[in-house]
Design an enzyme around this catalytic site. Structure first.
Site, PDB file in Angstrom:
ATOM      1  N   LEU A 249       0.923  -1.210   0.067  1.00 35.36           N
ATOM      2  CA  LEU A 249       0.085   0.076   0.006  1.00 35.36           C
ATOM      3  C   LEU A 249       0.847   1.223   0.065  1.00 35.36           C
ATOM      4  O   LEU A 249       1.778   1.309   0.805  1.00 35.36           O
ATOM      5  CB  LEU A 249      -0.869   0.066   1.312  1.00 35.36           C
ATOM      6  CG  LEU A 249      -2.116  -0.854   1.210  1.00 35.36           C
ATOM      7  CD1 LEU A 249      -2.604  -0.950   2.652  1.00 35.36           C
ATOM      8  CD2 LEU A 249      -3.106  -0.331   0.537  1.00 35.36           C
ATOM      9  N   ASP A 250       0.586   2.288  -0.692  1.00 37.06           N
ATOM     10  CA  ASP A 250       1.339   3.454  -0.725  1.00 37.06           C
ATOM     11  C   ASP A 250       1.125   4.287   0.385  1.00 37.06           C
ATOM     12  O   ASP A 250       0.383   4.103   1.386  1.00 37.06           O
ATOM     13  CB  ASP A 250       1.218   4.183  -2.134  1.00 37.06           C
ATOM     14  CG  ASP A 250       0.047   4.736  -2.302  1.00 37.06           C
ATOM     15  OD1 ASP A 250      -0.163   5.221  -3.375  1.00 37.06           O
ATOM     16  OD2 ASP A 250      -0.816   4.476  -1.338  1.00 37.06           O
ATOM     17  N   VAL A 251       1.729   5.328   0.678  1.00 40.90           N
ATOM     18  CA  VAL A 251       2.099   6.149   1.767  1.00 40.90           C
ATOM     19  C   VAL A 251       0.613   6.762   2.103  1.00 40.90           C
ATOM     20  O   VAL A 251       0.293   6.781   3.389  1.00 40.90           O
ATOM     21  CB  VAL A 251       2.869   7.292   1.640  1.00 40.90           C
ATOM     22  CG1 VAL A 251       3.265   8.241   2.893  1.00 40.90           C
ATOM     23  CG2 VAL A 251       4.464   6.732   1.672  1.00 40.90           C
TER      24      VAL A 251
END
Lengths: 342, 392
Positions: free
Chosen positions: A93-95
């Site tokens: 999952l990205d930031v």
């Protein structure tokens, strides 16, 4: 050894605003701290013959046997028992995104690859905002334009969503490598069990609107092989289709294959006991899932119509999953299918 | 008989690593004062030396006062089968255990020519037999201090002080330094010096773990530096605090200390202070108050400071004077502040104005642990908080 027993898959809830690597490291640090805090074995003893003054004095020396602990086993000399743990991460999952994030410990890392090869769908809750357009499609980017959105209604939005689903359905059929002209293919399609089993571009298998309150709206998206930025771009394109503009405010994964939000551990529960419990709870589900896949994999090699056998069984898995949490998705898929045939 | 024993000792002594010479004299010394050694051992339950006796090994000598060039203590090296070299260069040069053995060919040649080899089957008296302690060889090279700790008095005493050897051995050359030091001569004086400066007894262990190199420093140099700090008008307790918190401080030369003090005064605070003044809009006196209360803010990164302030001021709506009263919120993690604030807002309890009822102070928001925060401040259960976290 506690570290050897700790093996398997579990899910944590990744908070928004932190990188997934940090989450993995935080979990590893906490586990190491608890494992090292456990009482260590007592130091080995050994017998040494120590010179002592002989009784009676006079400077003569005799040897007396004494049991002394070996200093090399002292905790300050040996250091911590566990220095590293093998923790692997599942779909990243990205930031800015949050949600279910699968991690594997020890032997569980091998199951991670198997789960990846199952190509199960993931479900996201995506929040959007009409009226703005930014360069990175999210609400924290540089503003590019502002538009009006009063003309947007729920029906228009749902029409657009249906169009999106239709185009993605075509892509789904194409990438799943099935010959459309057979009876088996039709049966699978009716049940909604078709899925690409190899590499493919991002495909949305189902999309629907959960909430609509201008200017905000919320969508539920079931997808495969996606990235979170793709979903944000999707929101932006929905805005464009509706002759306005939209940015994505929230991307939250509520399901990753077999793991749901209820199974995910929040930050306050990232400790040894909760993780062991979570591994136990999910173990059975993961095993059944993988067994089905592997069984198909073997059956697949023997049968001539390779793709279908695998798809059929796997499709049944997808079907079970989807039954568990959303019937609307399959209905919409079937609708899409019928429209196409019609 | 003494003379007969002396020669084989010095011959064998040449063969092995020099470092053990530094250790074994200490070991032998403790072996040589048996009564005290036993009491020490009984009390401390630590081993200055030795492993199981390996019977029937090379004969060993006890006290050799004549016949060797080295002082009586190091002559006892010969009593161990893992003998060290008694070369004078060893005692001065303090060779390290990791270095391969230094063979002095000349001495070897001399010994081989003059001395007839002695036999292991010679008869010895009971007292002599009792005093033989034959031990297996110590490893010449090792990446950890574990193998040597049982044989070195210095290391054993340091462990009992609380020094974490597993961390010390990771530093560059720190392990070598410790092995070659002599407890009585060097280490003791420096420990007493540190106690004079004001480091507590129970802090000596962690201090040495962080800074083992101080044991290799010259005592006069250390005293000069402390005198310099005193001349800069730091009080005794302040110096004690500085030294305990920053163990490397006493390693710096006086010029470097001077530079650093000047730097701290002028440079470090400047950029962060400028950010506070210009971008965040704090007044001068407010900035001074904040820095006095939490000097750690000067080491915070500008980006993080800006992000935290942005959230606190714009989204939570906290005015400047409140932030001046509770500057510790700047040091805490933004994620924590954000989660807790959103939970309170969800419950409708996000009230940060002291004039209003059910006011929540900022330091309580940040510093309390999770359970206490849930029950006291938010008046909700931990389960609710976790469920809420999962919806963010």
């Amino acid at each position: 050894m506690a570290a050897a027993e700790l093996a398997g898959l579990f899910a944590v809830y990744k908070p928004a605003g932190v990188a997934w690597g940090r989450v993995r490291e935080a979990v590893e640090t906490r586990l190491l701290r608890e494992l090292n805090a456990a009482p260590a074995a007592a130091p080995r003893q050994r017998v040494r013959f120590l010179p002592t003054p002989a009784p009676g004095g006079g400077g003569a020396v005799e040897l007396v046997a004494a049991r002394v602990p070996v200093l090399a086993d002292h905790p300050l000399v040996r250091g911590p028992r566990f220095r590293k743990l093998k923790i692997g991460a599942g779909h990243r999952l990205d930031v800015k995104a949050s949600g279910v994030f699968v991690l594997g410990i020890g032997h569980g890392n091998k199951l991670l690859t198997d789960l990846y090869n199952c190509h199960l769908t993931k479900v996201y809750t995506v929040g959007g905002l009409f009226g703005k357009a930014t360069d990175d499609f999210s609400d924290t980017g540089n503003l590019i334009e502002k538009t009006t959105f009063d003309h947007i209604t729920r029906e228009k939005l749902e029409r657009i969503l249906a169009v999106i689903q239709g185009t993605n359905q075509k892509a789904l059929l194409m990438y799943s490598n099935i010959d459309m002209k057979t009876q088996e293919a039709y049966e699978l399609a009716v049940k909604g069990l078709i899925r690409p089993m190899g590499k493919s571009p991002p495909i949305i298998t189902a999309i629907r609107c959960l909430q609509f309150a201008l200017p905000e709206f919320q969508l539920e998206i079931h997808c495969l092989h996606e990235t979170q930025q793709y979903l944000r771009k999707m929101v932006h394109e929905i805005g464009l289709e509706l002759k306005s503009s939209a940015v994505c405010t929230q991307v939250r994964r509520i399901r990753d294959g077999v793991f749901t939000v209820d199974d995910a551990l929040p930050r306050t529960q990232w400790n040894l006991q909760s993780i062991q419990e979570a591994i136990r709870n999910c173990q059975l589900r993961v095993e059944t899932e993988l067994e089905k896949t592997l069984a198909h994999g073997e059956g697949q090699e023997s049968s001539s119509s390779a793709g279908w056998g695998q798809l059929g069984m796997l499709g049944r898995n997808v079907h079970e999953q989807s039954l568990q949490y959303s019937t609307a998705a399959t209905c919409q898929q079937c609708d899409g299918q019928q429209k196409e045939r019609g | 008989m003494m003379a007969v024993w002396a020669r084989p000792v010095s011959r064998w002594g040449c063969l092995l690593s020099a470092a053990r010479a530094a250790e074994l004299p200490r070991r032998l010394r403790s072996g040589g004062r048996p009564a005290r050694a036993c009491r020490q051992l009984a009390r401390a339950a630590a081993l200055p030396a030795g492993r199981e006796i390996v019977p029937g090994r090379l004969p060993a000598c006890r006290r050799l006062s004549v016949g060797s060039r080295s002082p009586p203590d190091s002559a006892k090296d010969g009593s161990f089968s893992s003998s060290e070299s008694n070369l004078p260069s060893v005692q001065q040069g303090q060779a390290k255990p990791e270095i391969l053995p230094d063979l002095n060919a000349k001495i070897l040649d001399e010994d081989w020519d003059d001395i007839p080899p002695s036999s292991a089957l010679e008869v010895i008296s009971e007292e002599e037999a009792v005093q033989i302690i034959a031990e297996p060889l110590l490893p010449i090279q090792s990446s950890t201090l574990r193998e040597y700790v049982d044989h070195s008095e210095t290391l054993a005493k340091l462990v009992h002080l609380g020094v974490d050897l597993s961390q010390v051995e990771k530093r560059q050359k720190a392990g070598q330094l410790l092995l070659t030091l002599d407890f009585e001569k060097d280490v003791k004086k420096k420990l007493l010096f540190l106690k004079d400066v004001g480091v507590e007894d129970n802090q000596l262990g962690p201090f040495l773990t962080k800074n083992p190199y101080i044991l290799g420093e010259d005592l006069e140099a250390l005293e000069t530096r402390v005198a310099y700090l005193k001349s800069k008008k730091f009080g005794k307790s302040e110096i004690a605090q500085m030294v305990s918190r920053a163990p490397y401080l006493l390693l710096f030369s006086v010029e470097r200390l001077d530079n650093r003090l000047g730097f701290f005064k002028n440079e470090l605070g400047l950029s962060v202070k400028k950010v506070c003044q210009i971008e965040l809009g704090f007044q001068r006196n407010e900035i001074q108050q904040i820095v006095c209360k939490t000097p750690k803010i000067l080491t915070a990164s500008k980006k993080r400071l800006k992000q935290t302030f942005d959230y606190l001021h714009n989204i939570m709506g906290i005015p400047h004077h409140m932030l001046t009263r509770f500057p510790q919120v700047f040091n805490s993690k933004l994620l924590r502040i954000r989660e807790r604030h959103m939970f309170l807002a969800f419950l409708g309890r996000a009230q940060y104005d002291p004039a209003q009822p059910s006011y929540i102070s900022l330091d309580q928001l940040v510093s309390l642990p999770d359970e206490v925060f849930c029950t006291e401040i938010a008046k909700a259960s931990m389960q609710d908080f976790e469920n809420f976290l999962k919806t963010l």
